[in-house]
Write an enzyme that holds these catalytic residues in place. Structure first.
Site, PDB file in Angstrom:
ATOM      1  N   LEU A  86       0.824  -1.204  -0.020  1.00 39.81           N
ATOM      2  CA  LEU A  86      -0.179  -0.064  -0.093  1.00 39.81           C
ATOM      3  C   LEU A  86       1.040   1.463   0.047  1.00 39.81           C
ATOM      4  O   LEU A  86       2.009   1.209   0.700  1.00 39.81           O
ATOM      5  CB  LEU A  86      -0.973   0.008   1.291  1.00 39.81           C
ATOM      6  CG  LEU A  86      -2.055  -1.071   1.287  1.00 39.81           C
ATOM      7  CD1 LEU A  86      -3.154  -0.762   2.369  1.00 39.81           C
ATOM      8  CD2 LEU A  86      -2.889  -0.947  -0.154  1.00 39.81           C
ATOM      9  N   GLY A 131       1.525  -5.452   0.853  1.00 39.98           N
ATOM     10  CA  GLY A 131       0.351  -5.797  -0.285  1.00 39.98           C
ATOM     11  C   GLY A 131       1.132  -6.270  -1.566  1.00 39.98           C
ATOM     12  O   GLY A 131       0.298  -6.818  -2.308  1.00 39.98           O
ATOM     13  N   ASN A 153       4.533  -7.695   6.644  1.00 37.88           N
ATOM     14  CA  ASN A 153       5.286  -7.162   7.554  1.00 37.88           C
ATOM     15  C   ASN A 153       4.454  -6.049   8.339  1.00 37.88           C
ATOM     16  O   ASN A 153       4.803  -5.116   8.608  1.00 37.88           O
ATOM     17  CB  ASN A 153       6.793  -6.274   6.990  1.00 37.88           C
ATOM     18  CG  ASN A 153       6.403  -5.297   6.039  1.00 37.88           C
ATOM     19  OD1 ASN A 153       5.351  -5.524   5.407  1.00 37.88           O
ATOM     20  ND2 ASN A 153       6.862  -4.341   5.765  1.00 37.88           N
ATOM     21  N   GLU A 154       3.077  -6.351   8.046  1.00 37.84           N
ATOM     22  CA  GLU A 154       2.171  -5.202   8.549  1.00 37.84           C
ATOM     23  C   GLU A 154       2.291  -5.050  10.089  1.00 37.84           C
ATOM     24  O   GLU A 154       2.283  -3.842  10.681  1.00 37.84           O
ATOM     25  CB  GLU A 154       0.683  -5.664   8.493  1.00 37.84           C
ATOM     26  CG  GLU A 154       0.220  -5.491   6.967  1.00 37.84           C
ATOM     27  CD  GLU A 154       0.759  -6.440   5.944  1.00 37.84           C
ATOM     28  OE1 GLU A 154       1.484  -7.464   6.487  1.00 37.84           O
ATOM     29  OE2 GLU A 154       0.107  -6.610   4.991  1.00 37.84           O
TER      30      GLU A 154
HETATM   31  C1  LIG Z   1      -5.733  -2.868   9.042  1.00 42.21           C
HETATM   32  C2  LIG Z   1      -4.918  -2.877   7.736  1.00 42.21           C
HETATM   33  C3  LIG Z   1      -4.771  -4.029   7.373  1.00 42.21           C
HETATM   34  C4  LIG Z   1      -4.162  -4.703   6.392  1.00 42.21           C
HETATM   35  C5  LIG Z   1      -3.330  -4.295   5.263  1.00 42.21           C
HETATM   36  C6  LIG Z   1      -3.058  -5.248   4.474  1.00 42.21           C
HETATM   37  C7  LIG Z   1      -2.516  -5.058   3.223  1.00 42.21           C
HETATM   38  C8  LIG Z   1      -1.102  -4.236   2.880  1.00 42.21           C
HETATM   39  C9  LIG Z   1      -0.668  -3.332   3.720  1.00 42.21           C
HETATM   40  C10 LIG Z   1       0.373  -2.851   3.130  1.00 42.21           C
HETATM   41  O1  LIG Z   1       0.836  -2.947   2.086  1.00 42.21           O
HETATM   42  S1  LIG Z   1       1.378  -1.467   4.136  1.00 42.21           S
HETATM   43  C11 LIG Z   1       2.845  -1.161   2.989  1.00 42.21           C
HETATM   44  C12 LIG Z   1       3.967  -1.734   3.530  1.00 42.21           C
HETATM   45  N1  LIG Z   1       5.036  -1.593   2.648  1.00 42.21           N
HETATM   46  C13 LIG Z   1       6.346  -1.604   2.936  1.00 42.21           C
HETATM   47  O2  LIG Z   1       6.610  -1.759   4.289  1.00 42.21           O
HETATM   48  C14 LIG Z   1       7.208  -1.209   1.922  1.00 42.21           C
HETATM   49  C15 LIG Z   1       8.381  -0.098   2.460  1.00 42.21           C
HETATM   50  N2  LIG Z   1       9.431   0.236   1.527  1.00 42.21           N
HETATM   51  C16 LIG Z   1      10.431  -0.497   1.530  1.00 42.21           C
HETATM   52  O3  LIG Z   1      10.773  -1.418   2.374  1.00 42.21           O
HETATM   53  C17 LIG Z   1      11.672  -0.387   0.334  1.00 42.21           C
HETATM   54  O4  LIG Z   1      11.231   1.021  -0.178  1.00 42.21           O
HETATM   55  C18 LIG Z   1      11.296  -1.507  -0.544  1.00 42.21           C
HETATM   56  C19 LIG Z   1      10.253  -1.730  -1.369  1.00 42.21           C
HETATM   57  C20 LIG Z   1      12.163  -2.756  -0.205  1.00 42.21           C
HETATM   58  C21 LIG Z   1      12.337  -0.827  -1.856  1.00 42.21           C
HETATM   59  O5  LIG Z   1      13.673  -0.739  -1.573  1.00 42.21           O
HETATM   60  P1  LIG Z   1      14.571   0.131  -2.303  1.00 42.21           P
HETATM   61  O6  LIG Z   1      16.012   0.263  -1.663  1.00 42.21           O
HETATM   62  O7  LIG Z   1      14.841  -0.723  -3.671  1.00 42.21           O
HETATM   63  O8  LIG Z   1      13.829   1.401  -2.682  1.00 42.21           O
HETATM   64  P2  LIG Z   1      13.525   2.876  -1.640  1.00 42.21           P
HETATM   65  O9  LIG Z   1      13.653   2.292  -0.114  1.00 42.21           O
HETATM   66  O10 LIG Z   1      14.700   3.870  -2.107  1.00 42.21           O
HETATM   67  O11 LIG Z   1      12.196   3.158  -2.052  1.00 42.21           O
HETATM   68  C22 LIG Z   1      12.233   4.154  -3.547  1.00 42.21           C
HETATM   69  C23 LIG Z   1      11.109   5.028  -3.590  1.00 42.21           C
HETATM   70  O12 LIG Z   1       9.650   4.373  -3.092  1.00 42.21           O
HETATM   71  C24 LIG Z   1       9.362   5.053  -2.349  1.00 42.21           C
HETATM   72  N3  LIG Z   1       8.471   3.814  -1.377  1.00 42.21           N
HETATM   73  C25 LIG Z   1       9.063   2.763  -1.250  1.00 42.21           C
HETATM   74  N4  LIG Z   1       7.933   2.135  -0.459  1.00 42.21           N
HETATM   75  C26 LIG Z   1       6.743   2.670  -0.642  1.00 42.21           C
HETATM   76  C27 LIG Z   1       5.559   2.519  -0.148  1.00 42.21           C
HETATM   77  N5  LIG Z   1       5.155   1.233   0.672  1.00 42.21           N
HETATM   78  N6  LIG Z   1       4.689   3.559  -0.344  1.00 42.21           N
HETATM   79  C28 LIG Z   1       4.998   4.784  -0.883  1.00 42.21           C
HETATM   80  N7  LIG Z   1       6.483   4.870  -1.321  1.00 42.21           N
HETATM   81  C29 LIG Z   1       7.017   4.030  -1.086  1.00 42.21           C
HETATM   82  C30 LIG Z   1      10.355   5.414  -1.240  1.00 42.21           C
HETATM   83  O13 LIG Z   1       9.872   6.422  -0.444  1.00 42.21           O
HETATM   84  C31 LIG Z   1      11.269   5.910  -2.490  1.00 42.21           C
HETATM   85  O14 LIG Z   1      10.803   7.176  -2.895  1.00 42.21           O
HETATM   86  P3  LIG Z   1      11.812   8.239  -3.606  1.00 42.21           P
HETATM   87  O15 LIG Z   1      12.329   7.791  -4.648  1.00 42.21           O
HETATM   88  O16 LIG Z   1      10.896   9.514  -3.907  1.00 42.21           O
HETATM   89  O17 LIG Z   1      12.954   8.572  -2.680  1.00 42.21           O
END
Ligand SMILES: CC/C=C\CCC/C=C/C(=O)SCCNC(=O)CCNC(=O)[C@H](O)C(C)(C)COP(=O)(O)OP(=O)(O)OC[C@H]1O[C@@H](n2cnc3c(N)ncnc32)[C@H](O)[C@@H]1OP(=O)(O)O
Length: 281
Positions: A86, A131, A153-154
């Protein structure tokens, strides 16, 4: 058979090509020989799931179902991230209406992908946290490239995965492993994910992963599609029905949870610690 004649297949291919031009965030192509569709997520830069991307995935799945797709390969245009889950920036200090739509569309995506009548494979060619892992888990088979991470990892972000996603994890890796993984919010490296059965195969390149995905889809070539899809529905139907019954209630409680200041604080901390892009104060 879904495609009795070459004409049907050609019609479907053209249809999908036309459709794909309308979707800037999901590109769909069809292998004319096999009839398998490949849906490539291409929202820059990490396929984080905002309302627009979720809506397009949902629409794509609907079109594939309508056009009696013979098999789907879901992958990413990025060579680093399959999907970052997400969009965390959209969850931060959100507009309640938008969050409501986002959550409800996420549910739709899961229902359509997990419950698709056609066989599905995720080619996980990059990191797949939360997600991202959900999308992969909804498919029937997962081929992952080396040196990436995948998992739910929620808990690390400050919430619990919903029941339907917990069930998906349990069905894939077993109750005990799922409990360990979900309570700690573990992200597994490719080899670890293979060991616990979170992914089915590892590939060294995207081309090899696609070959493996096609090999899996080809296993069903001689199985009557209706028998296959009825069996899949029998295996997955109860989980889907449970969500369908609870859909609106889950949206309400998700919106309450996400807009609460305690969750907002822990989300803010997670972003500051883990993402390069920071929050505007
Ligand atoms: C009650 C609710 C119940 C359930 C929900 C269940 C469903 C799902 C929930 C979710 O999905 S929550 C989201 C969880 N996501 C994460 O924890 C991922 C976080 N991100 C990372 O760990 C890393 O970014 C990576 C995906 C492993 C990629 O690493 P890398 O080193 O290749 O890239 P970098 O960290 O430099 O990121 C690039 C760029 O992307 C932006 N980014 C990353 N993740 C997200 C995200 N989830 N949302 C928005 N933006 C994200 C990051 O900030 C960088 O941006 P920039 O280029 O502008 O600096």
């Amino acid at each position: 058979m879904a495609f009795r004649t070459a004409r049907n297949l050609a019609y479907f291919s053209n249809y999908i090509r036309n459709y794909s031009t309308n979707g800037p965030l999901v590109n769909v192509t069809v292998n004319e020989k096999s009839g398998f569709a490949t849906a490539t997520l291409q929202r820059p830069s990490v396929n984080s799931l905002n309302l627009e991307l979720l809506t397009e995935i949902s629409h794509t799945l609907q079109q594939l179902e309508k056009n009696k797709c013979r098999g789907l390969i879901l992958t990413s245009a990025s060579n680093k991230v399959f999907s970052a889950g997400l969009d965390l920036f959209e969850l931060h200090k959100p507009n309640a209406d938008k969050i409501k739509q986002m959550w409800s569309t996420l549910q739709e995506v899961w229902i359509k992908l997990y419950g698709s009548s056609y066989p599905t494979v995720a080619v996980v060619n990059g990191h797949a946290p939360a997600g991202g892992c959900m999308l992969a888990l909804s498919c029937e088979y997962r081929v992952m490239l080396n040196n990436f991470i995948i998992g739910l990892n929620e808990a690390q972000i400050g919430f619990s995965a919903p029941m339907w996603l917990i069930d998906g994890m349990r069905n894939t890796i077993g109750s005990r492993q799922a409990e360990f993984a979900l309570t700690a919010g573990t992200l597994f490296k490719t080899e670890e994910a293979l060991k616990i059965g979170l992914v089915d195969e590892v590939a060294q390149s995207k081309e090899e992963a696609i070959e493996k995905a096609e090999k899996f889809l080809n296993k069903f070539a001689k199985i009557p599609p209706h028998a296959r899809s009825m069996t899949k529905a029998a295996l997955r139907g109860a989980n889907i029905q449970a969500l369908v019954r609870n859909k609106d209630e889950e949206v309400r409680s998700y919106v309450d949870f996400v807009t609460d200041s305690q969750f907002q604080d822990s989300l803010g901390e997670f972003i500051e610690l883990n993402l390069k892009q920071k929050l505007s104060k």
